[in-house]
Design a protein around this motif. Structure first.
Motif, short mmCIF file in Angstrom:
data_model
loop_
_atom_site.label_atom_id
_atom_site.label_comp_id
_atom_site.label_asym_id
_atom_site.label_seq_id
_atom_site.Cartn_x
_atom_site.Cartn_y
_atom_site.Cartn_z
N GLU A 82 3.56 -0.55 -4.32
CA GLU A 82 3.38 -1.56 -3.29
C GLU A 82 4.06 -1.10 -2.01
O GLU A 82 5.02 -0.33 -2.04
CB GLU A 82 3.90 -2.93 -3.73
CG GLU A 82 5.35 -3.00 -4.09
CD GLU A 82 5.75 -4.37 -4.63
OE1 GLU A 82 4.90 -5.06 -5.24
OE2 GLU A 82 6.91 -4.75 -4.44
N LYS A 83 3.50 -1.55 -0.90
CA LYS A 83 4.10 -1.30 0.41
C LYS A 83 4.45 -2.65 1.01
O LYS A 83 3.72 -3.63 0.83
CB LYS A 83 3.12 -0.57 1.33
CG LYS A 83 2.91 0.88 0.95
CD LYS A 83 2.10 1.60 2.03
CE LYS A 83 2.02 3.06 1.73
NZ LYS A 83 1.38 3.81 2.80
N ARG A 84 5.53 -2.69 1.74
CA ARG A 84 6.01 -3.94 2.32
C ARG A 84 4.94 -4.60 3.19
O ARG A 84 4.77 -5.81 3.19
CB ARG A 84 7.27 -3.66 3.15
CG ARG A 84 7.89 -4.87 3.75
CD ARG A 84 9.15 -4.55 4.52
NE ARG A 84 9.17 -3.15 4.94
CZ ARG A 84 10.27 -2.49 5.24
NH1 ARG A 84 11.43 -3.08 5.17
NH2 ARG A 84 10.21 -1.23 5.62
N GLU A 85 4.16 -3.80 3.93
CA GLU A 85 3.16 -4.34 4.86
C GLU A 85 1.89 -4.84 4.17
O GLU A 85 1.12 -5.57 4.77
CB GLU A 85 2.75 -3.28 5.89
CG GLU A 85 3.89 -2.69 6.67
CD GLU A 85 4.56 -1.51 5.97
OE1 GLU A 85 4.10 -1.10 4.89
OE2 GLU A 85 5.57 -1.02 6.49
N CYS A 86 1.66 -4.42 2.94
CA CYS A 86 0.40 -4.73 2.26
C CYS A 86 0.53 -6.00 1.40
O CYS A 86 1.61 -6.35 0.94
CB CYS A 86 -0.02 -3.55 1.39
SG CYS A 86 -0.19 -2.01 2.32
N ILE A 127 -4.52 1.18 -1.54
CA ILE A 127 -3.78 -0.06 -1.79
C ILE A 127 -4.49 -1.17 -1.02
O ILE A 127 -4.63 -1.09 0.21
CB ILE A 127 -2.32 0.06 -1.33
CG1 ILE A 127 -1.62 1.21 -2.06
CG2 ILE A 127 -1.57 -1.25 -1.56
CD1 ILE A 127 -0.24 1.53 -1.55
N CYS A 148 -3.92 -4.05 3.07
CA CYS A 148 -3.03 -3.46 4.08
C CYS A 148 -3.60 -3.69 5.48
O CYS A 148 -4.81 -3.59 5.69
CB CYS A 148 -2.88 -1.95 3.86
SG CYS A 148 -2.05 -1.52 2.32
N THR A 200 -1.32 0.35 9.01
CA THR A 200 -0.62 0.92 7.86
C THR A 200 -1.53 1.91 7.13
O THR A 200 -2.72 1.66 6.96
CB THR A 200 -0.22 -0.19 6.87
OG1 THR A 200 0.59 -1.13 7.56
CG2 THR A 200 0.53 0.35 5.69
N PRO A 226 -3.01 3.06 3.98
CA PRO A 226 -3.14 2.34 2.71
C PRO A 226 -3.31 3.25 1.48
O PRO A 226 -3.70 2.77 0.42
CB PRO A 226 -4.39 1.50 2.93
CG PRO A 226 -5.23 2.37 3.80
CD PRO A 226 -4.27 3.09 4.71
N TYR A 271 -2.18 6.08 -1.52
CA TYR A 271 -1.07 6.54 -2.35
C TYR A 271 -1.59 7.65 -3.25
O TYR A 271 -2.58 7.47 -3.97
CB TYR A 271 -0.51 5.39 -3.19
CG TYR A 271 0.62 5.82 -4.08
CD1 TYR A 271 1.90 6.01 -3.56
CD2 TYR A 271 0.42 6.05 -5.43
CE1 TYR A 271 2.94 6.42 -4.38
CE2 TYR A 271 1.46 6.45 -6.25
CZ TYR A 271 2.71 6.64 -5.72
OH TYR A 271 3.74 7.05 -6.52
#
Length: 134
Positions: free
Chosen positions: A32-36, A84, A87, A91, A93, A95
């Protein structure tokens, strides 16, 4: 000592490395990404298992390079990339993660492996989860 026991011991000492239980194993990575908006659960394969190793009693007499022990590591692998979901446009997205094709017992290569023996504490989702079957 019985002849059967002696032969079994000799066989296990001689072929112990080939009998190691190091093989590709199914694993789920949570990304996970903080922005997504979502957490992505990715099904992949990693190298896991047991490798025969010897621990020398003369550690103080040997060079540090002679003390490294075998670990279950990648023999063949490729990288897969997942998107991801959720997003924002600013960002990235994507990975990328390794997929084990085959494994071996050998020295840990820090170019593509985490060689530290620590318990993973963050392999879970804190956001709504999406499953990625690649």
């Amino acid at each position: 000592m019985t002849p059967f026991f002696a032969m079994s011991l000799l066989f296990s000492l001689t072929f112990g490395q080939t009998a190691s239980l190091c093989a590709p194993s199914e694993y789920i990575i949570h990304v996970e990404k903080r922005e997504c908006a979502y957490c992505l659960a990715i099904n992949t394969t990693i190298c896991a298992g047991f490798c025969m190793t010897w621990d020398s009693n003369g550690k103080k007499l040997l060079l540090k390079s002679a003390l490294s022990q075998n670990v279950c590591t990648y023999k063949e692998m490729f990288y897969q990339t997942a998107l991801i979901p959720g997003c924002p446009h600013h960002t990235i997205p994507y990975y990328s993660y390794p997929v084990a094709v085959s494994c071996k017992c050998g020295k840990c290569n820090t170019d593509y492996s985490d060689c530290v023996h620590e318990k993973v504490r963050t392999n879970y989702c804190t956001k709504p989860q999406k499953l990625c079957n690649v």
